[in-house]
Write an enzyme that holds these catalytic residues in place. Structure first.
Site, PDB file in Angstrom:
ATOM      1  N   HIS A  22     -11.205  12.935  14.483  1.00 35.07           N
ATOM      2  CA  HIS A  22     -11.780  11.513  14.530  1.00 35.07           C
ATOM      3  C   HIS A  22     -12.690  11.735  15.695  1.00 35.07           C
ATOM      4  CE1 HIS A  22      -7.704   9.534  13.279  1.00 35.07           C
ATOM      5  NE2 HIS A  22      -8.529   9.501  12.403  1.00 35.07           N
ATOM      6  N   LYS A  46       2.496  -4.164   8.430  1.00 37.15           N
ATOM      7  CA  LYS A  46       2.743  -2.679   8.244  1.00 37.15           C
ATOM      8  C   LYS A  46       3.446  -2.363   9.729  1.00 37.15           C
ATOM      9  CE  LYS A  46       1.150   1.868   6.858  1.00 37.15           C
ATOM     10  NZ  LYS A  46       0.180   2.483   7.497  1.00 37.15           N
ATOM     11  N   ARG A  95     -12.836  15.369   4.774  1.00 33.32           N
ATOM     12  CA  ARG A  95     -12.056  16.428   5.006  1.00 33.32           C
ATOM     13  C   ARG A  95     -12.159  17.452   3.976  1.00 33.32           C
ATOM     14  NH1 ARG A  95      -7.077  13.403   7.484  1.00 33.32           N
ATOM     15  NH2 ARG A  95      -8.033  11.863   5.947  1.00 33.32           N
ATOM     16  N   SER A 133      -3.550  12.141  11.358  1.00 32.82           N
ATOM     17  CA  SER A 133      -2.482  11.453  12.001  1.00 32.82           C
ATOM     18  C   SER A 133      -1.356  11.423  11.260  1.00 32.82           C
ATOM     19  CB  SER A 133      -3.048   9.863  12.126  1.00 32.82           C
ATOM     20  OG  SER A 133      -4.334   9.843  12.682  1.00 32.82           O
TER      21      SER A 133
HETATM   22  P1  ADP Z   1      -5.973   9.761   9.191  1.00 34.53           P
HETATM   23  O1  ADP Z   1      -4.766   8.804   9.578  1.00 34.53           O
HETATM   24  O2  ADP Z   1      -5.982  10.302   7.837  1.00 34.53           O
HETATM   25  O3  ADP Z   1      -6.060  10.982  10.325  1.00 34.53           O
HETATM   26  P2  ADP Z   1      -7.576   7.332   9.524  1.00 34.53           P
HETATM   27  O4  ADP Z   1      -7.378   6.306   8.615  1.00 34.53           O
HETATM   28  O5  ADP Z   1      -7.570   7.030  11.070  1.00 34.53           O
HETATM   29  O6  ADP Z   1      -7.197   8.775   9.331  1.00 34.53           O
HETATM   30  O7  ADP Z   1      -9.136   8.014   9.221  1.00 34.53           O
HETATM   31  C1  ADP Z   1     -10.314   7.395   9.692  1.00 34.53           C
HETATM   32  C2  ADP Z   1     -11.394   8.182   8.926  1.00 34.53           C
HETATM   33  O8  ADP Z   1     -11.565   9.212   9.765  1.00 34.53           O
HETATM   34  C3  ADP Z   1     -11.573   8.237   7.674  1.00 34.53           C
HETATM   35  O9  ADP Z   1     -13.080   8.343   7.321  1.00 34.53           O
HETATM   36  C4  ADP Z   1     -11.077   9.800   7.525  1.00 34.53           C
HETATM   37  O10 ADP Z   1     -11.562  10.493   6.564  1.00 34.53           O
HETATM   38  C5  ADP Z   1     -11.651  10.502   8.904  1.00 34.53           C
HETATM   39  N1  ADP Z   1     -10.892  11.613   9.496  1.00 34.53           N
HETATM   40  C6  ADP Z   1      -9.270  11.545   9.433  1.00 34.53           C
HETATM   41  N2  ADP Z   1      -8.915  12.908   9.799  1.00 34.53           N
HETATM   42  C7  ADP Z   1     -10.317  13.631   9.878  1.00 34.53           C
HETATM   43  C8  ADP Z   1     -10.629  14.910  10.366  1.00 34.53           C
HETATM   44  N3  ADP Z   1      -9.611  15.836  10.526  1.00 34.53           N
HETATM   45  N4  ADP Z   1     -11.765  15.367  10.194  1.00 34.53           N
HETATM   46  C9  ADP Z   1     -12.797  14.505  10.034  1.00 34.53           C
HETATM   47  N5  ADP Z   1     -12.593  13.279   9.578  1.00 34.53           N
HETATM   48  C10 ADP Z   1     -11.228  12.754   9.633  1.00 34.53           C
END
Ligand code: ADP
Length: 180
Positions: A22, A46, A95, A133
């Protein structure tokens, strides 16, 4: 020639919790936009591991005193919230190919809802491709090392959270329901 108005992007997500993937996407967005609003989407009803306030605090610490990053939470349509904060674009990260299908569908839907807002996708750095996450929550809940996935203050927050849950005897049932 650079335009006078401030160009702002909304970067929405669960950020539960924030991790290096992120942070990398937000920093890439700062190279194109004057300011970036990281907005925690609060799923109605949730049960999340971290509350919206906790997630926002972790995001704020991750960016220190970077003045061009703002942190917020919202629970309405993402395009409505983007308009509310004056964002001209919505930023998302990509990703793996499986992200693409979902992001593509979401982008087309958002474009229908708000043709005036651009969707901008950044490609994750190779070293962050595997980070999510949900993986962090699962590995941390079992006592595994997640230091290459997320900053030290998030690791400390995870440690405290799982200790609290364990003390309340809530870990196992909660861990089952915290996957995305
Ligand atoms: P997650 O829970 O899968 O980590 P979120 O719902 O918080 O992700 O994702 C927010 C945004 O950040 C989305 O566009 C997601 O594709 C992106 N994102 C999540 N993980 C990564 C990563 N490892 N590298 C780049 N972008 C990411």
């Amino acid at each position: 020639m650079r335009q006078e108005h401030i160009c702002c992007a909304l970067y929405p997500g669960s950020f539960n919790p924030i991790h290096y993937g992120h942070i990398d996407i937000a920093r890439r967005a700062l190279r194109l936009f004057d300011s970036v609003v990281l907005a925690v989407y609060v799923h109605p009803g949730k049960a999340d591991l971290f509350t919206a306030d906790e997630r926002m605090a972790l995001i704020r610490t991750a960016f220190g005193d970077e003045p061009r990053i703002q942190v917020a939470s919202y629970n309405q349509l993402t395009v409505d919230y983007a308009r509310e904060v004056g964002a001209q674009a919505i930023v998302r990260g990509l990703r793996v190919f499986s992200d693409f299908e979902l992001e593509f569908r979401m982008a087309l839907t958002n474009r229908r809802l708000a043709p005036d807002i651009e969707i901008v996708n950044f490609i994750a750095a190779e070293e962050h491709l595997h980070i999510s996450s949900s993986t962090i929550r699962e590995v941390a809940s079992l006592g595994g090392d997640v230091c290459y996935m997320t900053p030290p203050h998030v690791i400390e927050a995870l440690r405290q959270k799982f200790n609290d849950l364990k003390a309340r005897g809530a870990t196992s049932s909660f861990v089952m329901s915290i996957k995305d």
